[in-house]
Design a protein around this motif. Structure first.
Motif, short mmCIF file in Angstrom:
data_model
loop_
_atom_site.label_atom_id
_atom_site.label_comp_id
_atom_site.label_asym_id
_atom_site.label_seq_id
_atom_site.Cartn_x
_atom_site.Cartn_y
_atom_site.Cartn_z
N LYS A 288 0.83 -1.22 0.00
CA LYS A 288 0.00 0.00 0.00
C LYS A 288 0.85 1.26 0.00
N LEU A 289 0.38 2.26 -0.72
CA LEU A 289 1.01 3.58 -0.66
C LEU A 289 -0.06 4.56 -0.25
N ASN A 290 0.19 5.30 0.79
CA ASN A 290 -0.81 6.24 1.33
C ASN A 290 -2.16 5.54 1.54
N GLY A 291 -2.10 4.31 2.01
CA GLY A 291 -3.32 3.58 2.33
C GLY A 291 -4.01 2.93 1.14
N LYS A 292 -3.48 3.13 -0.06
CA LYS A 292 -4.13 2.60 -1.25
C LYS A 292 -3.31 1.44 -1.81
N GLN A 293 -4.02 0.38 -2.26
CA GLN A 293 -3.32 -0.81 -2.75
C GLN A 293 -2.81 -0.58 -4.17
N TYR A 294 -1.52 -0.32 -4.30
CA TYR A 294 -0.96 -0.12 -5.63
C TYR A 294 -0.26 -1.37 -6.15
N THR A 295 0.19 -2.20 -5.22
CA THR A 295 0.94 -3.39 -5.65
C THR A 295 0.45 -4.61 -4.88
N ILE A 296 0.69 -5.78 -5.46
CA ILE A 296 0.26 -7.04 -4.84
C ILE A 296 1.51 -7.86 -4.49
N PRO A 297 1.57 -8.39 -3.27
CA PRO A 297 2.78 -9.13 -2.86
C PRO A 297 3.00 -10.39 -3.70
N PHE A 298 4.26 -10.61 -4.07
CA PHE A 298 4.57 -11.79 -4.88
C PHE A 298 5.67 -12.63 -4.24
N ASN A 299 6.89 -12.14 -4.27
CA ASN A 299 8.00 -12.96 -3.73
C ASN A 299 8.49 -12.33 -2.43
N LYS A 300 7.85 -12.70 -1.35
CA LYS A 300 8.18 -12.08 -0.07
C LYS A 300 9.05 -13.03 0.75
N SER A 301 9.94 -12.43 1.49
CA SER A 301 10.82 -13.25 2.33
C SER A 301 11.10 -12.52 3.63
N VAL A 302 11.55 -13.27 4.61
CA VAL A 302 12.05 -12.67 5.84
C VAL A 302 13.40 -13.32 6.15
N TYR A 303 14.08 -12.73 7.07
CA TYR A 303 15.39 -13.26 7.45
C TYR A 303 15.22 -14.47 8.36
N VAL A 304 16.11 -15.43 8.21
CA VAL A 304 16.14 -16.59 9.12
C VAL A 304 17.60 -16.86 9.47
N LEU A 305 17.79 -17.65 10.52
CA LEU A 305 19.15 -18.06 10.88
C LEU A 305 19.42 -19.39 10.18
N TYR A 306 20.45 -19.44 9.35
CA TYR A 306 20.86 -20.69 8.72
C TYR A 306 21.99 -21.27 9.58
N TYR A 307 21.98 -22.55 9.85
CA TYR A 307 23.10 -23.12 10.59
C TYR A 307 23.41 -24.56 10.20
N ASN A 308 24.65 -24.93 10.46
CA ASN A 308 25.14 -26.29 10.20
C ASN A 308 24.92 -27.08 11.49
N GLU A 309 23.91 -27.94 11.46
CA GLU A 309 23.53 -28.64 12.69
C GLU A 309 24.67 -29.51 13.24
N GLU A 310 25.41 -30.11 12.33
CA GLU A 310 26.52 -30.98 12.77
C GLU A 310 27.60 -30.19 13.50
N MET A 311 27.89 -28.99 12.99
CA MET A 311 28.91 -28.16 13.67
C MET A 311 28.42 -27.78 15.07
N PHE A 312 27.13 -27.45 15.18
CA PHE A 312 26.56 -27.10 16.48
C PHE A 312 26.69 -28.27 17.45
N LYS A 313 26.32 -29.47 16.96
CA LYS A 313 26.36 -30.65 17.84
C LYS A 313 27.78 -30.94 18.30
N GLU A 314 28.71 -30.92 17.34
CA GLU A 314 30.10 -31.27 17.69
C GLU A 314 30.70 -30.25 18.66
N ALA A 315 30.29 -29.00 18.50
CA ALA A 315 30.84 -27.95 19.40
C ALA A 315 30.09 -27.93 20.74
N GLY A 316 29.13 -28.82 20.90
CA GLY A 316 28.40 -28.90 22.17
C GLY A 316 27.32 -27.85 22.33
#
Lengths: 445, 274
Positions: free
Chosen positions: A145-173
């Motif tokens: 929305k711009l100034n409360g009016k729908q000008y565009t429609i969401p298509f490829n939306k993303s948010v940030y996430v934490l990526y991690y190597n589970e094996e490294m986490f396990k080995e490091a305790g």
């Protein structure tokens, strides 16, 4: 009159004026369904990984499913090119019919009166029903929305996430990914100093760090999220001046500067953070879910890739929403605009957004799709749980300032953030310089 | 060599050696990275010895239509160079040897254009091409760049060095300007012309921003835009990006090394120093 009452009255007014239900009886104002065949051009930047084959698949499906609208995709390779070419094409009076755009870009186009008002198409006989509109995730629809009016429609939306190597986490305790930024720092230190030995955790050359800080716009966006998580704001209430040169702003970037200075974070550029995670040179990183297919490709069969919620700040947990919407340009004929809307409607339909999400990692834009994916994808596909993390985080997502100049400001801010991380400037000096540049842009637009 | 001479030359060579390392190191780094194992991290300090993974080139070659990009670039670079040579010779000769009103002012304006950065003219040029419906075509990458200030200046400087007697003798034989230029001026101007051609061939090969803006599909995209497209598609594999960069740099690097003598000779012939 209280604001809730005003909002309720406004909502009633919208509904009374034919607020867009294709199921309601058509009012005199309601646009009939598209009758004349049109060919439209859609400019996009979905070039890498599985993005291009998937959007091509969707366009083929759309073109073969009906005979009224034919969409021609034009791959503009990346976002900066897409923006430059769209701005140039608007100046030349020959923009495409529709294109991907960030809200800031849409604001910029709208100031040039280049955006089409899509309200009439939303409300048209072949538009969105009330159910459709309610089905979109509200933060995503509001981002368009711009100034409360729908000008565009969401298509490829993303948010940030934490990526991690589970094996490294396990080995490091480390039993679980970090829940807040303090834990992130502690875990990064542990990962950086631990002597990994197994093939899933040891890099080819034996070098490793806890995490990365990359000179990449994503890290500027991440810092913006951290500022809000730590109780700060990016701009003042009336969006005329920056407000990030605060203790929250300084604390958020100083954390990265300390990690780099102590050798815990690898200071890289561009998308080398994705390569670093894949090659086991780091144990974790924060990046958007949009990069999932790239990270996955980088990891290959190397180790178990996991995602988790972005660590919380001192005041809250929140993530800035990234990704673009679809905007339609006013230069196109009304029928072409209508055709572009129908393409957008198809692109954001339950089936399309589900396919798009499953193949690329972007979030589905409809709640029904996310619900459906719980049974069809999140719990059955090996990548499902990782991709679901983004949707889990959606209620805490917020949009960056919807300002035409914010994109340009972000580039300036990133330069100063990098100066701070590289030790070339103190946190207060760097942020003060960034604020000055951004304030100039806000004042002079 | 006497000790005094060695003392005199030593620091100079040391400085030159340092400059050589400084200029060659990025190319060496790129070459090493292109032959590294697939998961080698890109960062500092750089790895100085490769793993000899020649497969990287095969993988990079398969990722995007390099063959098409190479052909497009060769065609665009050749046409662009021909056009620049033609306009540089004609304009350079006119500024050097012909008299016409406002010559000094026009030449000053032409030189002034040299100071206008490409970014400033990007949108106006795009608008013109859009009106001509030339977007996404080969001519869009050739014609708007077909006049080079540097080329005009270099050719003018060369034609200024030609003795006036030649033109006077030709005039007595009834030769006009165009014939004099084609039969006498141009053959003599070969060293300068080769320099102009080489400079612009290299520039066309490396051209990025303008083709990026005016092209929309692979059928007309040149190699540098192709490389950027490859980078966007395969951002997580620095070794493949380096292999792609080597493939795009190598042809022009070889050409430069082969033609280096001509390049220096051509500039020297115009009387321009350093």
């Amino acid at each position: 009159m209280r604001w809730q009452e005003i909002a309720a009255l406004a909502a009633l007014l919208v509904i009374a004026c034919g607020g867009g239900s294709s199921t309601t009886t058509s009012s005199a104002e309601q646009l009939p369904a598209l009758k004349n065949p049109v060919t439209i051009t859609f400019w996009h930047a979905m070039h890498g990984g599985s993005q291009k084959p998937t959007i091509t698949q969707l366009a083929d499906q759309f073109n073969s499913s009906q005979s009224l609208v034919k969409v021609n995709l034009v791959d503009q390779v990346d976002y900066p090119t897409l923006l430059s070419k769209t701005v140039a094409s608007i100046a030349a009076g020959q923009p495409p019919t529709a294109a991907q755009c960030y809200t800031g870009w849409a604001d910029q186009y709208n100031k040039k009166k280049a955006l089409a008002d899509i309200t009439q198409f939303i409300n048209a006989k072949d538009g969105f029903s009330q159910g459709d509109l309610k089905d979109f995730f509200a933060p995503m629809l509001n981002d368009g929305k711009l100034n409360g009016k729908q000008y565009t429609i969401p298509f490829n939306k993303s948010v940030y996430v934490l990526y991690y190597n589970e094996e490294m986490f396990k080995e490091a305790g480390l039993p679980a990914p970090p829940k807040n930024w303090d834990e992130f720092v502690t875990d990064a230190k542990k990962l950086a100093t631990y002597n990994f030995t197994s093939p899933q955790t040891r890099s080819q050359d034996g070098k490793h760090w806890g995490t990365d800080f990359s000179q990449n716009q994503s890290y500027e966006n991440l810092w913006e999220s951290q500022v809000v998580e730590n109780g700060g704001t990016l701009v003042n209430g009336d969006k005329t001046k920056t407000a990030f040169n605060s203790s929250a702003g300084r604390q958020s970037i100083q954390m990265w500067a300390d990690l780099v200075k102590s050798g815990v974070a690898h200071r890289v550029s561009g998308f080398d953070d994705e390569a670093d995670l894949g090659s086991k040179h780091i144990g974790m990183m924060v990046n958007t879910i949009a990069g999932y297919s790239f990270v996955k490709k980088s990891v290959g069969d190397g180790f178990m890739l996991k995602t988790a919620l972005v660590p919380a700040g001192t005041k809250s947990q929140g993530v800035e929403m990234a990704g673009t919407n679809v905007c339609t340009f006013s230069k196109a004929t009304p029928d072409e605009q209508h055709g572009a809307f129908l393409w957008t409607k198809f692109l954001t339909s339950k089936q399309s957004t589900e396919l798009w999400s499953e193949k690329t990692g972007y979030m589905p834009v409809r709640q029904s799709a996310a619900q459906d994916m719980k049974t069809t994808f999140y719990n059955s596909n090996p990548d499902g749980p990782n991709i679901q993390t983004a949707v889990t985080q959606l209620p805490r997502a917020f949009s960056g300032p919807p300002l035409a100049v914010w994109d340009e400001s972000m580039s300036d801010i990133l330069i100063e953030l990098v100066n701070i991380v590289d030790g070339k400037k103190s946190d207060s000096q760097g942020l003060s310089d960034a604020a000055k540049k951004a304030d100039d842009l806000l004042a002079n637009g | 060599m006497t000790a005094r001479r060695a003392l005199e030359l030593g620091p100079r060579y040391l400085l030159l050696a340092l400059a050589l390392v400084l200029f060659l190191f990025p190319i060496y780094w790129m070459a090493v990275l292109s032959l590294d194992a697939p998961q080698t991290p890109f960062g500092l300090p750089p790895k100085l010895w490769p793993d000899w993974e020649f497969n990287n080139f095969a993988s990079a070659w398969k990722a995007v239509p390099w063959g098409r990009y190479f052909l497009n670039t060769v065609f665009i670079a050749a046409m662009y160079t021909l056009l620049v040579c033609a306009t540089s010779v004609l304009a350079g000769y006119a500024f050097a040897s012909m008299s016409f009103p406002g010559k000094a002012l026009i030449f000053a304006c032409v030189l002034g254009m040299y100071m206008v950065p490409q970014e400033v003219t990007l949108v106006p040029n795009y608008v013109i091409l859009a009106k001509l419906t030339w977007l996404n075509s080969f001519q869009a990458q050739i014609v708007p760049l077909g006049a080079s200030i540097f080329g005009i200046f270099l050719m003018r400087q060369f034609f200024l060095t030609l003795p006036k007697d030649l033109w006077e003798a030709a005039q007595l034989d009834g030769v006009g300007h165009l014939r004099f230029l084609l039969l006498i001026g141009l053959p003599l101007a070969r060293p300068a012309l080769v320099t102009v051609a080489l400079f612009h061939l290299v520039a066309a090969w490396n051209s990025f921003l303008w083709p990026l803006i005016v092209t929309s599909d692979d059928s007309v995209r040149p190699i540098q835009v192709g490389l950027s497209s490859f980078a966007a598609a395969d951002s997580t594999q620095p070794v493949l990006l380096a292999a792609g960069a080597v493939m795009t740099t190598l042809p022009i690097l070889v050409l430069f090394l082969v033609a280096q003598k001509q390049l220096v000779g051509g500039i020297a012939a115009t009387g321009i120093r350093g």
